[in-house]
Design an enzyme around this catalytic site. Structure first.
Site, short mmCIF file in Angstrom:
data_model
loop_
_atom_site.label_atom_id
_atom_site.label_comp_id
_atom_site.label_asym_id
_atom_site.label_seq_id
_atom_site.Cartn_x
_atom_site.Cartn_y
_atom_site.Cartn_z
N ASN A 210 1.01 -1.14 0.17
CA ASN A 210 0.01 0.21 0.07
C ASN A 210 0.83 1.16 0.05
O ASN A 210 2.07 1.22 0.05
CB ASN A 210 -1.03 -0.11 1.20
CG ASN A 210 -0.28 -0.26 2.65
OD1 ASN A 210 0.61 0.93 2.98
ND2 ASN A 210 -0.29 -1.11 3.37
N ASP A 279 -4.35 -6.33 5.39
CA ASP A 279 -5.42 -7.17 6.12
C ASP A 279 -5.64 -8.51 5.69
O ASP A 279 -6.10 -9.29 6.20
CB ASP A 279 -6.83 -6.52 5.98
CG ASP A 279 -7.08 -5.06 6.71
OD1 ASP A 279 -6.23 -4.84 7.59
OD2 ASP A 279 -7.65 -4.24 6.11
N LYS A 289 8.12 -17.43 -10.13
CA LYS A 289 7.44 -16.17 -11.06
C LYS A 289 6.40 -16.77 -11.83
O LYS A 289 6.68 -17.67 -12.67
CB LYS A 289 8.38 -15.44 -11.98
CG LYS A 289 7.91 -14.21 -12.41
CD LYS A 289 8.83 -13.39 -13.47
CE LYS A 289 7.88 -12.37 -13.86
NZ LYS A 289 8.80 -11.80 -15.23
N ASP A 306 -4.31 -9.32 13.46
CA ASP A 306 -4.20 -7.92 13.74
C ASP A 306 -3.29 -7.60 15.25
O ASP A 306 -3.64 -8.08 16.02
CB ASP A 306 -5.79 -7.68 14.34
CG ASP A 306 -5.87 -6.01 14.36
OD1 ASP A 306 -5.15 -5.30 14.89
OD2 ASP A 306 -6.92 -5.68 13.87
N ILE A 307 -2.47 -7.07 14.70
CA ILE A 307 -1.11 -7.00 15.74
C ILE A 307 -1.47 -5.99 16.57
O ILE A 307 -1.24 -6.48 17.94
CB ILE A 307 0.13 -6.47 14.94
CG1 ILE A 307 0.40 -7.25 13.79
CG2 ILE A 307 1.31 -6.09 15.90
CD1 ILE A 307 1.74 -6.66 12.65
N PHE A 323 -4.11 3.84 15.15
CA PHE A 323 -4.20 4.77 14.03
C PHE A 323 -5.29 4.34 13.07
O PHE A 323 -5.26 3.30 12.93
CB PHE A 323 -3.04 4.98 13.37
CG PHE A 323 -1.99 5.64 13.98
CD1 PHE A 323 -1.27 5.43 15.24
CD2 PHE A 323 -1.80 7.21 13.81
CE1 PHE A 323 -0.37 6.07 16.12
CE2 PHE A 323 -0.84 7.86 14.36
CZ PHE A 323 0.02 7.43 15.82
N LYS A 337 -13.24 1.36 15.62
CA LYS A 337 -12.09 0.61 15.68
C LYS A 337 -11.34 0.47 17.00
O LYS A 337 -10.92 -0.39 17.39
CB LYS A 337 -10.91 1.34 14.63
CG LYS A 337 -10.85 0.86 13.36
CD LYS A 337 -10.10 1.20 12.41
CE LYS A 337 -10.26 0.86 10.88
NZ LYS A 337 -9.59 1.61 10.02
N LYS A 341 -10.82 -3.04 18.90
CA LYS A 341 -9.39 -3.51 19.26
C LYS A 341 -9.28 -3.08 20.89
O LYS A 341 -8.11 -3.44 21.33
CB LYS A 341 -8.37 -2.69 18.79
CG LYS A 341 -8.49 -2.91 16.85
CD LYS A 341 -7.45 -2.28 16.20
CE LYS A 341 -8.03 -2.28 14.52
NZ LYS A 341 -7.17 -2.87 13.82
O1 C5P Z 1 -6.36 -1.65 9.24
P1 C5P Z 1 -6.79 -0.98 10.13
O2 C5P Z 1 -7.75 0.15 9.85
O3 C5P Z 1 -7.77 -1.84 11.26
O4 C5P Z 1 -5.77 -0.45 11.15
C1 C5P Z 1 -6.25 0.38 12.46
C2 C5P Z 1 -4.92 0.14 13.52
O5 C5P Z 1 -4.77 -1.37 13.55
C3 C5P Z 1 -3.69 0.73 12.86
O6 C5P Z 1 -3.15 1.00 14.19
C4 C5P Z 1 -2.97 -0.46 12.49
O7 C5P Z 1 -1.62 -0.39 12.57
C5 C5P Z 1 -3.47 -1.59 13.33
N1 C5P Z 1 -3.38 -2.99 12.73
C6 C5P Z 1 -2.79 -3.96 13.00
N2 C5P Z 1 -2.73 -5.16 12.54
C7 C5P Z 1 -3.18 -5.43 11.53
C8 C5P Z 1 -4.23 -4.59 10.95
C9 C5P Z 1 -4.22 -3.05 11.61
O8 C5P Z 1 -1.55 -3.60 13.95
N3 C5P Z 1 -3.17 -6.55 10.97
#
Ligand code: C5P
Length: 409
Positions: A210, A279, A289, A306-307, A323, A337, A341
């Protein structure tokens, strides 16, 4: 009237062509509420006249160790008293050699050896002079003696050669000096930050990524380091250089970022998930390839971990800041969000205001509602975000200690 705390430094200018950049540095420092007294070596005055610095700082420039305007005639002592730091910019090879060896044969070198405050030097010289073993020995000695060496950078040089030895740009020096002078409100605290995009391989040469530049996360890492934090930055692929003062962990995919976070999160006080983590990732990346064909290509994707949500659920884990980059309905999506989270604070911005830009404007959402930080360079926004996070972190219930977590396999 509000009393604004004014910082004071002594700016020493020695004899290199980069002296002209010191004029801009003096101006930038003054604009940032730092009072500047300039002292120059004789060689420095051959490049830029004292009149230039006097006009910029509003103070006579000191060039002579016998300057009788000091009541006790001890310019070499008085000049470092009452300033928070001495900054030598540019610092020539010769000047650094003198300081490294304790020589004191002119005003500025005598001020340095008689100082009672920190010393920062910004080297500027031809690349061969920088690479010379004698210079490298002197730089090592300066560092051992606790002197901060800012730069140099690589690039085109006034002599026509290209390489290491250019003085850092005035704006970069300004940031380092301001960081040095900043109160160390995060001393002893561990901060973990994710930044940049991730890259999910489709085959050996292609992938899904991205447009995240990484700038916001890098700016936060630098800001946290400047407040004295022990910072680890886990970054996906960006074109930025590793920020000053942070441990840097380079990763590519979301899975690598997740593993890096798991292995660095123990003991973390504050976690900032700034990265634009993919995602979805290909279920089965090809180890060759892929060849083109006339048929449609089905790419099967699976969700990534989702970290941020993972870190947020660690019992006794860090204070978490998320963020949200949205293209519409900022408040609604960001708050949703934050709730999903289970994080206390989320920083929301519109994609069109931030992606790939040097500046940003953000709204912070927390239990108390919305707080807007108006448009400013990302470095400044980073300090605003940090200040808000620190306030909430400190207000968090006492006893919320961070305990090492068991590594997930
Ligand atoms: O992708 P999303 O809009 O859910 O991201 C929101 C927050 O979650 C951001 O702070 C992003 O760094 C975190 N995030 C994450 N791991 C993911 C997707 C998002 O830590 N797989």
């Amino acid at each position: 009237m509000d009393k604004v705390l004014k910082r004071r430094i002594l700016l020493g200018v020695t004899g290199g062509i980069a002296a002209y950049k010191a004029a801009e540095l003096a101006r930038l420092l003054q604009k940032n509420n730092v009072e500047v007294q300039v002292a120059m070596t004789e060689a420095g005055t051959k490049f830029v006249t004292p009149a230039t610095f006097q006009a910029l700082t509003g103070k006579p420039v000191i060039t002579n160790q016998w300057d009788a305007s000091f009541a006790n005639n001890m310019a070499h002592i008085e000049l470092s008293r009452g300033v928070e730091a001495i900054v030598i910019a540019p610092a020539t090879a010769d000047f650094m050699a003198k300081v490294a060896n304790g020589l004191a044969d002119d005003l500025l070198s005598t001020v340095c050896i008689a100082r009672n405050c920190p010393l920062l030097v910004a080297p500027a010289m031809n690349r061969e002079m920088w690479d010379n073993p004698a210079t490298q020995r002197n730089v090592a000695t300066l560092r051992t003696d606790g002197i901060a060496v800012l730069g140099p950078a690589a690039g085109d040089q006034a002599c026509g050669e290209t390489g290491m030895g250019r003085m850092l740009e005035p704006e970069e020096l300004l940031q380092s000096i301001l960081a040095f002078l900043a109160p160390k409100s995060l001393a002893g605290k561990k901060v973990l930050i994710t930044a940049g995009p991730t890259f999910e391989a489709i085959d050996t040469v292609r992938g899904i990524t991205n447009l995240s530049s990484g700038r916001m996360g890098y700016a936060l890492a630098e800001a946290a380091a400047s407040l004295g934090a022990d910072v680890t930055l886990v970054s996906g692929p960006t074109s930025l250089s590793a920020p000053h003062g942070a441990h840097f962990v380079y990763v590519t995919s979301a899975a690598e970022m997740f593993n890096a976070v798991k292995s660095h999160v123990a003991g973390t006080d504050l976690f900032f998930g700034v990265a634009a983590v993919a995602d979805y990732t290909p279920v089965q990346p090809s180890n060759r390839k892929l060849k083109k064909s006339a048929e449609p290509l089905d790419l099967k994707l699976k969700p990534t971990e989702d970290i941020l949500a993972y870190v947020a659920q660690i019992p006794g884990g860090p204070f978490c800041v998320g963020f949200a980059a949205e293209s519409e309905n900022l408040a609604g999506y960001a708050q949703a969000k934050r709730a999903k989270k289970k994080i206390p604070m989320i920083v929301a911005n519109l994609v069109q205001h931030t992606i790939g830009k040097e500046e940003n404007e953000v709204t912070i959402y927390d239990d108390a509602g919305a707080h807007t930080l108006s448009r400013a360079p990302k470095s400044q926004i980073a300090h605003g975000i940090l200040a808000h996070a620190i306030r909430l972190f400190e207000a968090r219930s006492p006893g919320a200690t961070v305990t090492p977590i068991k590594q997930a396999s």
